[in-house]
Design an enzyme around this catalytic site. Sequence first.
Site, PDB file in Angstrom:
ATOM      1  N   LYS A   1      -6.932   8.524  -1.044  1.00 31.40           N
ATOM      2  CA  LYS A   1      -8.202   8.966  -0.422  1.00 31.40           C
ATOM      3  C   LYS A   1      -8.748  10.233  -1.078  1.00 31.40           C
ATOM      4  CE  LYS A   1      -7.304   6.888   4.102  1.00 31.40           C
ATOM      5  NZ  LYS A   1      -5.874   6.561   4.026  1.00 31.40           N
TER       6      LYS A   1
ATOM      7  N   THR B   1     -10.285   4.671  10.669  1.00 36.92           N
ATOM      8  CA  THR B   1     -10.177   3.871  11.904  1.00 36.92           C
ATOM      9  C   THR B   1      -9.591   4.689  13.055  1.00 36.92           C
ATOM     10  OG1 THR B   1      -8.216   2.946  10.860  1.00 36.92           O
ATOM     11  CG2 THR B   1     -10.126   1.529  10.964  1.00 36.92           C
TER      12      THR B   1
ATOM     13  N   ARG C   1       2.801   0.053  10.682  1.00 39.52           N
ATOM     14  CA  ARG C   1       3.824   0.090  11.743  1.00 39.52           C
ATOM     15  C   ARG C   1       4.127  -1.242  12.418  1.00 39.52           C
ATOM     16  NH1 ARG C   1       0.940   5.359  13.993  1.00 39.52           N
ATOM     17  NH2 ARG C   1      -0.702   4.204  12.955  1.00 39.52           N
TER      18      ARG C   1
ATOM     19  N   PRO D   1     -16.911  16.102  -8.093  1.00 42.69           N
ATOM     20  CA  PRO D   1     -16.904  14.954  -9.016  1.00 42.69           C
ATOM     21  C   PRO D   1     -16.002  15.131 -10.232  1.00 42.69           C
ATOM     22  CG  PRO D   1     -19.116  15.333  -8.207  1.00 42.69           C
ATOM     23  CD  PRO D   1     -18.288  16.470  -7.674  1.00 42.69           C
TER      24      PRO D   1
ATOM     25  N   ASP E   1      -3.297   4.512  -2.009  1.00 44.01           N
ATOM     26  CA  ASP E   1      -4.223   5.032  -0.996  1.00 44.01           C
ATOM     27  C   ASP E   1      -4.110   6.553  -0.890  1.00 44.01           C
ATOM     28  OD1 ASP E   1      -5.974   5.133   1.141  1.00 44.01           O
ATOM     29  OD2 ASP E   1      -4.479   4.524   2.623  1.00 44.01           O
TER      30      ASP E   1
ATOM     31  N   LYS F   1       0.854  -1.192   0.000  1.00 37.36           N
ATOM     32  CA  LYS F   1       0.000   0.000   0.000  1.00 37.36           C
ATOM     33  C   LYS F   1       0.884   1.234   0.000  1.00 37.36           C
ATOM     34  CE  LYS F   1      -2.335   1.931   3.491  1.00 37.36           C
ATOM     35  NZ  LYS F   1      -2.233   3.403   3.361  1.00 37.36           N
TER      36      LYS F   1
ATOM     37  N   ASP G   1     -13.072  15.275  -3.469  1.00 38.16           N
ATOM     38  CA  ASP G   1     -13.137  16.591  -4.119  1.00 38.16           C
ATOM     39  C   ASP G   1     -14.421  16.617  -4.943  1.00 38.16           C
ATOM     40  OD1 ASP G   1     -12.396  19.093  -5.335  1.00 38.16           O
ATOM     41  OD2 ASP G   1     -10.291  18.564  -5.058  1.00 38.16           O
TER      42      ASP G   1
HETATM   43  O1  C5P Z   1       0.709   1.765  10.797  1.00 38.72           O
HETATM   44  P1  C5P Z   1      -0.718   1.315  10.632  1.00 38.72           P
HETATM   45  O2  C5P Z   1      -0.867  -0.199  10.612  1.00 38.72           O
HETATM   46  O3  C5P Z   1      -1.657   1.984  11.601  1.00 38.72           O
HETATM   47  O4  C5P Z   1      -1.098   1.818   9.174  1.00 38.72           O
HETATM   48  C1  C5P Z   1      -2.393   1.743   8.667  1.00 38.72           C
HETATM   49  C2  C5P Z   1      -2.408   2.283   7.263  1.00 38.72           C
HETATM   50  O5  C5P Z   1      -3.739   2.224   6.755  1.00 38.72           O
HETATM   51  C3  C5P Z   1      -1.969   3.737   7.135  1.00 38.72           C
HETATM   52  O6  C5P Z   1      -1.245   3.848   5.915  1.00 38.72           O
HETATM   53  C4  C5P Z   1      -3.259   4.524   7.067  1.00 38.72           C
HETATM   54  O7  C5P Z   1      -3.128   5.684   6.272  1.00 38.72           O
HETATM   55  C5  C5P Z   1      -4.187   3.528   6.389  1.00 38.72           C
HETATM   56  N1  C5P Z   1      -5.619   3.684   6.681  1.00 38.72           N
HETATM   57  C6  C5P Z   1      -6.141   3.653   7.951  1.00 38.72           C
HETATM   58  N2  C5P Z   1      -7.481   3.814   8.162  1.00 38.72           N
HETATM   59  C7  C5P Z   1      -8.311   3.990   7.127  1.00 38.72           C
HETATM   60  C8  C5P Z   1      -7.794   4.001   5.836  1.00 38.72           C
HETATM   61  C9  C5P Z   1      -6.442   3.833   5.635  1.00 38.72           C
HETATM   62  O8  C5P Z   1      -5.396   3.451   8.908  1.00 38.72           O
HETATM   63  N3  C5P Z   1      -9.622   4.095   7.344  1.00 38.72           N
END
Ligand code: C5P
Length: 235
Positions: A62, A123, A215, A67, A60, A33, A65
Site C-alpha cells: 500500500k 474495508t 483470518r 510521486p 500488498d 498475498k 508517498d
Molecule cells: O484477515 P482478513 O481476511 O480480514 O485479511 C484481509 C487482508 O486484506 C489483510 O491482509 C488486509 O491488510 C488486506 N486488506 C484489507 N482491506 C483493504 C486492503 C487490503 O483488508 N482495503
Amino acid sequence: MEKAVFVALDYANEQDVAQLLPKLGTAQETYLKIGMELFYHSGSTLVKRLSNAGYHIFLDLKLHDIPNTVYNAAKQLAQLNIFCITIHALGGSSMIKAAKDGLIAGTPAGQGVPKLLAVTELTSISDSILKNEQNCRLPMNEQVISLAQTAQKAGADGVICSPLEVQNLRAKIGPDFLYVTPGIRPAHSNNGDQKRVATPAQAKKYGASAIVVGRPITQAANPEAAYQAIKKEFN
Ligand code: C5P
C-alpha cells in the site's frame, strides 16, 4: 488469475508460512498475498523465493508517498517477479502514474509488468469514519467510485474494494478493470476489524475478479478445509 482466492499470509515469521503452504496446493495454482507484517520481517528474499517457486504473489505494501519516492519503490518491486502491488488511490493521480511508470521501468525484459491495484477506502473504514475523521463530503459509494476513476485514468489496472462496492464500480468503470475484494467473511465467521464484509458467494454474485482472505483461513481450526470451502463457494 480468473476467480483467484488470494490467501493473506498475515504472519510474523516464515515458520508459520511454511506450515500453511503445503495445505493449500501446488505453487502454480496458489495465490498468496504478502502484506506489511511478513514483508517487514522477511523482505524481498522470501517474496523472490515464493515467486520463483511458482506462487502468484500479490505484494500488498500500500504505497502512499510523493510521486518520486513511489516511482523508485515500484521500480524495485517490479524486479520481484510478482503478480501485483498495491498503492493508495488517496495518494493522487501523479503518484498512481508514477507507480505505473516505476513498474514498467523496473520489470526485467521477458517478464510481465506487475499489475497495479489501487486501494480506494480500506474495508475497515465505516461510513462514520469517512465522514467524521476523513471529513469526506461524499457518501462511501461515491467516494470509492471517484477514487477508482482517478486510479483508472492514471493507469492502474484495478482496485481493491469492498465486495459491496463491486457492482457499482463495474457499472461505472466497466469490465476491463480488476475488482479485488478483501473483507470476505464466510457465513457465521467473526468480522474482526472488518466493517464492509460479504461472503465468498456474495462476492462472486457482485462480480469480484478475485478475493483476498486472511483470518477465516489462517486462523481456522482446519485451514485446508476452510480454504477449499471458500474456493468452492467463490467459484
Ligand atoms: O484477515 P482478513 O481476511 O480480514 O485479511 C484481509 C487482508 O486484506 C489483510 O491482509 C488486509 O491488510 C488486506 N486488506 C484489507 N482491506 C483493504 C486492503 C487490503 O483488508 N482495503
